[in-house]
Each structure stands twice: as structure tokens, then as C-alpha cells.
Design a protein around this motif. Sequence first.
Motif, mmCIF file in Angstrom:
data_model
loop_
_atom_site.group_PDB
_atom_site.id
_atom_site.type_symbol
_atom_site.label_atom_id
_atom_site.label_comp_id
_atom_site.label_asym_id
_atom_site.label_seq_id
_atom_site.Cartn_x
_atom_site.Cartn_y
_atom_site.Cartn_z
ATOM 1 N N ALA A 255 -10.824 -9.855 -5.842
ATOM 2 C CA ALA A 255 -11.185 -8.541 -6.386
ATOM 3 C C ALA A 255 -12.692 -8.384 -6.484
ATOM 4 O O ALA A 255 -13.251 -7.328 -6.146
ATOM 5 C CB ALA A 255 -10.531 -8.350 -7.767
ATOM 6 N N ALA A 256 -13.371 -9.445 -6.936
ATOM 7 C CA ALA A 256 -14.839 -9.389 -7.004
ATOM 8 C C ALA A 256 -15.441 -9.296 -5.612
ATOM 9 O O ALA A 256 -16.427 -8.583 -5.394
ATOM 10 C CB ALA A 256 -15.368 -10.618 -7.736
ATOM 11 N N LEU B 235 -3.380 -12.004 -2.694
ATOM 12 C CA LEU B 235 -2.752 -10.749 -2.287
ATOM 13 C C LEU B 235 -2.840 -9.677 -3.370
ATOM 14 O O LEU B 235 -2.876 -8.480 -3.060
ATOM 15 C CB LEU B 235 -1.269 -10.994 -1.976
ATOM 16 C CG LEU B 235 -0.879 -11.393 -0.559
ATOM 17 C CD1 LEU B 235 0.617 -11.681 -0.508
ATOM 18 C CD2 LEU B 235 -1.238 -10.299 0.437
ATOM 19 N N ALA B 236 -2.847 -10.096 -4.635
ATOM 20 C CA ALA B 236 -2.721 -9.139 -5.739
ATOM 21 C C ALA B 236 -3.767 -8.019 -5.694
ATOM 22 O O ALA B 236 -3.413 -6.835 -5.828
ATOM 23 C CB ALA B 236 -2.764 -9.868 -7.079
ATOM 24 N N LEU C 19 -0.666 -1.591 -12.527
ATOM 25 C CA LEU C 19 -0.300 -2.914 -13.030
ATOM 26 C C LEU C 19 0.310 -3.709 -11.880
ATOM 27 O O LEU C 19 1.274 -3.255 -11.252
ATOM 28 C CB LEU C 19 0.730 -2.808 -14.158
ATOM 29 C CG LEU C 19 0.338 -2.037 -15.419
ATOM 30 C CD1 LEU C 19 1.498 -2.036 -16.407
ATOM 31 C CD2 LEU C 19 -0.904 -2.640 -16.065
ATOM 32 N N VAL C 20 -0.260 -4.884 -11.583
ATOM 33 C CA VAL C 20 0.292 -5.790 -10.574
ATOM 34 C C VAL C 20 0.804 -7.023 -11.315
ATOM 35 O O VAL C 20 0.025 -7.760 -11.901
ATOM 36 C CB VAL C 20 -0.764 -6.204 -9.533
ATOM 37 C CG1 VAL C 20 -0.142 -7.155 -8.503
ATOM 38 C CG2 VAL C 20 -1.350 -4.984 -8.842
ATOM 39 N N ASP C 21 2.129 -7.218 -11.293
ATOM 40 C CA ASP C 21 2.727 -8.302 -12.080
ATOM 41 C C ASP C 21 3.089 -9.469 -11.168
ATOM 42 O O ASP C 21 4.166 -9.495 -10.560
ATOM 43 C CB ASP C 21 3.966 -7.791 -12.824
ATOM 44 C CG ASP C 21 4.355 -8.706 -13.973
ATOM 45 O OD1 ASP C 21 3.975 -9.887 -13.932
ATOM 46 O OD2 ASP C 21 5.018 -8.239 -14.909
ATOM 47 N N ASN D 10 8.578 -11.512 -4.391
ATOM 48 C CA ASN D 10 8.232 -12.546 -3.404
ATOM 49 C C ASN D 10 7.001 -12.098 -2.610
ATOM 50 O O ASN D 10 7.026 -11.984 -1.390
ATOM 51 C CB ASN D 10 9.402 -12.851 -2.461
ATOM 52 C CG ASN D 10 9.877 -11.642 -1.675
ATOM 53 O OD1 ASN D 10 9.777 -10.508 -2.127
ATOM 54 N ND2 ASN D 10 10.394 -11.877 -0.482
ATOM 55 N N MET D 11 5.924 -11.873 -3.324
ATOM 56 C CA MET D 11 4.704 -11.371 -2.698
ATOM 57 C C MET D 11 4.264 -12.200 -1.495
ATOM 58 O O MET D 11 3.886 -11.642 -0.464
ATOM 59 C CB MET D 11 3.580 -11.285 -3.734
ATOM 60 C CG MET D 11 3.702 -10.110 -4.689
ATOM 61 S SD MET D 11 2.426 -10.101 -5.956
ATOM 62 C CE MET D 11 0.936 -10.010 -4.971
#
Length: 372
Positions: free
Chosen positions: A187-188, A140-141, A264-266, A300-301
Motif C-alpha cells: 500500500a505504501a 494482494l490486499a 474493508l478488506v478482510d 481464498n484470495m
Amino acid sequence: MLIGCPKEIKPQEFRVGLTPNAAGEAVSRGHKVIVETNAGAGSGFTDDDYRAMGAEVLDTAEEIFARADMIVKVKEPQAVERKMLRPDQLLFTYLHLAPDPAQTHDLLESGCTAIAYETVTDDRGGLPLLAPMSEVAGRLAPQVGAWTLQKANGGRGVLMGGVPGVGPANVVVIGGGVVGTHAARIAAGMGADVTVLDRSLPRMRYLDDVFGGVFKTGFSSAGNTAELVAQADMVIGAVLIPGAAAPKLVSRAQLSGMKPGAVLVDVAIDQGGCFETSKATTHADPIYEVDGIMHYCVANMPGAVARTSTIALGNATLPFMLALADKGWRQACEEDPHLLNGLNVHAGELTYDAVGKALGIDVISPSQALKK
């Protein structure tokens, strides 16, 4: 054993601790299962789905907590739920205690026995009950990061894969474990230029062997991290120290050197976050800006894709849940040291060393807890 599953009440948490199939497995072994009405609705399961598997559906969480020998959840118990826990009751869920002194105090006060999904281990040194949600969160990030990167959301307005004549987004993933690997793959796959940073040379060799050409790897020294973060359009924090507070890998001072509108995704926010400026957010209000840098820190992604997450989590937790129900927590933990590693709290005592160090609380060993 009487197994209870309340509805999750954390904001925008749509997962459920027990699937109907899991309830049916427990019933088939002679256990009783009680589920709060509409507990599974967010994941696409109806009350009738549970009834068909032999579970009883009750109207309130208070009834669940009052009757159940074991409470099975997804997220850490909220303050109102912690007040309903009692001595000799078993809680089986994610806890993430290290950054949460209030929850830790309440669990100790309750006298309950609490086994945390995130610290149960396996023979390969992995975290089998954390892994499925790490896979979901990792995948998901980049998706939520790409959304945050859109100009309307405060981002740089960069498309992940670019277009002919315009380069792709530059994505840095800090941490090459389960979350980082899945984040880098996605992402790739979206066409971004991806670098994964890690401190383990064997892990980097593995990633290069398996994914060579898909994304790059780099050593996560302070200098190298700072240099790559300054060049990034998106940074995904994917560092985990089991049970402990996440290390802060990007300071506030570094934000001024980043590209305005970078993201920034933490993913480590459940353990306190790995960026100095991270603070937990919700799906209803997921992003905020600090010094021109956009932060996505939803705690809670996986709840955003509740059906996939619930089924994946249920597949992983079912064998452990059945062992606890069949044998009782003491015998189950005596026979399985990996399940014993999940024990965080028992009878007013903290039993997980990393949490004790993070919060400054005295700890007894899990083996001592078995004798209490």
C-alpha cells in the motif's frame, strides 16, 4: 505411501496441493503419487507434467480418495469430499475449523487424521505453512482494495497514490504480522498514507526500525482503532490468532462513522473475519455493501494468483509432506513437535484446543492422540 492429490473444487480455487516437482520428489523416495486429471491446470501444470515426474493421473476424485493413504490439498475439504474420507486416512491441507462447525463435525465423523497447514509451527514461533499464503494475501490486499475503491465498484473513487495537488488514500492496516506487514509495504509502495496498528510494542518497534518512513505504526487500542478507521479510505483486517476464530475489531455501529464508499478488506475471513459485518465471498462475486461501506471478503484470495501461490505453498509444505510419507504420521509427529501442533483431528477426536473452545467441543491433547 500412496499419496493422492485431487482437483480443488472450492469456487474459483485454481491452486493445487502438489506441484509436479513435489510429486517427483515423493516418487524418487519410493512413494506412489496419484493426481486427478486437470488438478494442476489452474496453476499452469498439465497432466503430462505430472506423468513426467512419475505420478499416475486418474479420472476422478472418487478414485483418489478411495486409493490414497494421504490426501494432499490446498483448501478445506468440501462437503462432498468429506464424505469420501475414511478412518486411517491422512488429510494434509488448510482446515480453518474454528468458524466451520459443519466441516469439523464431518471430519470427526469420518474417523480420518487431519493435519492443518495453518497450525504447524516452527522454532521461532511462526506458522511456516501459513506464512507463504499470508505473504501473498497481504500483497494482494491493497491491490484488490484499490480496485474496490474505484467508483464503478461502489468505492469512494480515491486513487491510492493521489496525484500532484490531490492527497493519497488513507489506509489503515489492523495487525502487524506477516499479512499486515506485506499489505502495508505494498500500500505504501502504491503511494498511500499507511498506518499499521498492533498491540505488541516489540513488534511496533521492529516495524519502525525496519520500515520507518515507509509507513506509520499505532497502538491498536479500541479508541485509537475507532478514530483511525473513521478517517480511512481503506481498512485491511490482518489479525490472526492461530487456529482460533478471528476477533471482531470493527463493529457494524462503527460503519456509520466511516467515509461513504470506504473499503474493508478482510484477510482474516478464513478464520471468521475480523469485522462484524464480514461474510465470505468468492472471486466471482467478491464485494458487497453494508451501510455504505464496501466489503471485500474473498476466502481464498491467493487463489487469484494460483501459479505463484501454488509454487510458494509447495515449497513450504514439501518437507513436511515427505516426512509424513517417509515415516507415517505418528512417527513424524513424535519426532517433530511443530508438525504435531498441526494435528487437529484424529479418529473422531478433536485435538486442537482453540478450535474446541470456539465450537464448544471436548478436546484431547495431540500427545494423547498419538497413543490412539
